[in-house]
Design a protein around this motif. Structure first.
Motif, mmCIF file in Angstrom:
data_model
loop_
_atom_site.group_PDB
_atom_site.id
_atom_site.type_symbol
_atom_site.label_atom_id
_atom_site.label_comp_id
_atom_site.label_asym_id
_atom_site.label_seq_id
_atom_site.Cartn_x
_atom_site.Cartn_y
_atom_site.Cartn_z
ATOM 1 N N TRP A 82 0.842 -1.205 0.000
ATOM 2 C CA TRP A 82 0.000 0.000 0.000
ATOM 3 C C TRP A 82 0.874 1.251 0.000
ATOM 4 O O TRP A 82 0.634 2.210 -0.751
ATOM 5 C CB TRP A 82 -0.919 -0.046 1.214
ATOM 6 C CG TRP A 82 -1.944 1.056 1.258
ATOM 7 C CD1 TRP A 82 -2.188 2.004 0.310
ATOM 8 C CD2 TRP A 82 -2.866 1.311 2.308
ATOM 9 N NE1 TRP A 82 -3.198 2.837 0.691
ATOM 10 C CE2 TRP A 82 -3.638 2.437 1.925
ATOM 11 C CE3 TRP A 82 -3.124 0.707 3.538
ATOM 12 C CZ2 TRP A 82 -4.646 2.967 2.738
ATOM 13 C CZ3 TRP A 82 -4.124 1.225 4.342
ATOM 14 C CH2 TRP A 82 -4.879 2.339 3.951
ATOM 15 N N ILE A 83 1.907 1.245 0.842
ATOM 16 C CA ILE A 83 2.794 2.410 0.939
ATOM 17 C C ILE A 83 3.587 2.599 -0.359
ATOM 18 O O ILE A 83 3.745 3.725 -0.846
ATOM 19 C CB ILE A 83 3.743 2.249 2.140
ATOM 20 C CG1 ILE A 83 2.939 2.285 3.451
ATOM 21 C CG2 ILE A 83 4.807 3.346 2.140
ATOM 22 C CD1 ILE A 83 3.762 1.924 4.674
ATOM 23 N N LYS A 84 4.062 1.489 -0.918
ATOM 24 C CA LYS A 84 4.866 1.579 -2.135
ATOM 25 C C LYS A 84 4.060 2.056 -3.339
ATOM 26 O O LYS A 84 4.493 2.927 -4.095
ATOM 27 C CB LYS A 84 5.497 0.214 -2.444
ATOM 28 C CG LYS A 84 6.665 -0.157 -1.537
ATOM 29 C CD LYS A 84 7.258 -1.486 -1.961
ATOM 30 C CE LYS A 84 8.493 -1.825 -1.122
ATOM 31 N NZ LYS A 84 9.078 -3.132 -1.519
ATOM 32 N N SER A 85 2.896 1.460 -3.527
ATOM 33 C CA SER A 85 2.084 1.795 -4.703
ATOM 34 C C SER A 85 1.147 2.974 -4.472
ATOM 35 O O SER A 85 0.585 3.519 -5.419
ATOM 36 C CB SER A 85 1.259 0.574 -5.129
ATOM 37 O OG SER A 85 0.366 0.204 -4.099
ATOM 38 N N LYS A 86 0.980 3.362 -3.194
ATOM 39 C CA LYS A 86 0.080 4.456 -2.809
ATOM 40 C C LYS A 86 -1.369 4.200 -3.254
ATOM 41 O O LYS A 86 -2.146 5.125 -3.461
ATOM 42 C CB LYS A 86 0.575 5.796 -3.379
ATOM 43 C CG LYS A 86 1.928 6.205 -2.820
ATOM 44 C CD LYS A 86 2.366 7.543 -3.341
ATOM 45 C CE LYS A 86 3.731 7.928 -2.752
ATOM 46 N NZ LYS A 86 4.198 9.236 -3.261
ATOM 47 N N ARG A 87 -1.696 2.936 -3.378
ATOM 48 C CA ARG A 87 -3.062 2.533 -3.670
ATOM 49 C C ARG A 87 -3.254 1.130 -3.109
ATOM 50 O O ARG A 87 -2.293 0.388 -2.921
ATOM 51 C CB ARG A 87 -3.361 2.557 -5.174
ATOM 52 C CG ARG A 87 -2.433 1.730 -6.006
ATOM 53 C CD ARG A 87 -2.715 1.887 -7.490
ATOM 54 N NE ARG A 87 -4.079 1.490 -7.821
ATOM 55 C CZ ARG A 87 -4.580 1.548 -9.044
ATOM 56 N NH1 ARG A 87 -3.819 2.019 -10.048
ATOM 57 N NH2 ARG A 87 -5.812 1.167 -9.284
#
Length: 311
Positions: A35-40
């Motif tokens: 979630w943090i890496k892809s921001k979704r």
């Protein structure tokens, strides 16, 4: 001194809790990092974060219950018991709702629907998930926090030490208070369990229809949709078996008073209750391709680290 059967059951539950902590912590970590890496975040991953977090807290309450059996002085106050009971019931109901929504999401994504209502749900389910999760927390609070105003004589018995077995008042008070407690517990579990059973029925029906449709093709042809159906069905049925077993065990624990001498019943109930969140977290990792891949990579990294340490 606790009887040997309870000591053995506590050791087993301790192992189950460690496995559950690792499994649920792994699920939360993997999905949170993605979630943090892809921001979704996908709807399924969002549910998994809520589910694994609630399971983590649920297992903490199991450890607290064991703690209360061994260190009774710490849990003498009725207010402490009521707070502990309300938190346990809230997390239990919320966890059940989260599991149900996960399988509803899988079901809606897999099956082919023609009815207008089901089609609308299929198109809007992703946007509905955050609201369904928040609604589950609200419903769980409604079906658990009234426990704070219920004072079973079991609590009073431990706090005052007045636990006469021949007391008529004690027996009638125990029955009425536990009736309210069980009513809250059944109310919070009934609807998500029914929804889970309906979901499994829809998946089985969809698999049966799809299999009949594919019979005209060559037998050697392997339809991947059948594998998806089977994985989803096995997952939800194993979840139902685990939860219903835990459900019965938790009822037995709830009905166990401080005067109960049936240590075998308490011991078995503890083991079954502790197994549900631990085993189901392992099942979720196995059936989820992303989690399975992350687990394999973690194992490979761990093995490489061990080999480097040996060298």
């Amino acid at each position: 001194m606790l009887p040997p059967v309870l000591i053995v059951s506590m050791c087993v539950v301790a192992v189950e809790v460690v496995v559950g902590f690792m499994g649920n912590g792994f699920i939360t970590a993997v999905n949170s990092i993605n979630w943090i890496k892809s921001k979704r975040i996908s709807a399924a991953d969002m549910i998994l974060i809520f589910l694994s977090t609630s399971r983590f807290i649920l297992q903490v309450t199991v450890m607290m219950y064991i703690h209360s059996l061994y260190f009774t002085d710490v849990f003498k106050l009725a207010s402490v018991y009521k707070t502990f009971g309300a938190i346990w019931m809230f997390v239990n109901h919320a966890s059940l709702w989260f599991s149900t929504w996960l399988y509803v999401l899988y079901c809606v994504k897999i099956i082919n629907v023609t009815q207008w209502l089901l089609l609308q749900i299929k198109l809007r389910i992703t946007a509905m998930i955050p609201w369904l999760l928040l609604g589950s927390l609200l419903i769980s609070s409604v079906t658990s926090f009234p426990l704070l105003w219920i004072t079973p004589n079991t609590y009073l018995c431990r706090s005052t030490g007045n636990c006469g077995d021949n007391s008529t008042t004690h027996i009638s008070g125990w029955d009425s208070s536990h009736l309210y407690l069980l009513l809250l517990y059944f109310t919070g579990c009934f609807f998500p369990l029914v929804l889970s059973i309906i979901t499994s029925g829809l998946l089985i029906n969809s698999l049966w229809k799809h299999t009949k449709k594919m019979q005209c093709y060559v037998d050697s042809f392997r339809d991947p949709l059948i594998d998806v159906h089977l994985i989803a069905i096995k997952s939800i049925i194993s979840f139902l078996i685990l939860y219903i077993s835990s459900f019965v065990a938790q009822i037995l624990l709830t009905l166990s008073t401080s005067q109960s001498k049936d240590f075998v019943k308490v011991a078995v109930s503890l083991v079954v209750t502790g197994a549900y969140p631990s085993i189901h977290s392992i099942i979720l990792i196995i059936v989820n391709s992303k989690l399975k891949l992350a687990f394999r990579m973690l194992c490979q990294h761990f093995m490489c680290h061990l080999e480097n340490v040996k060298l």
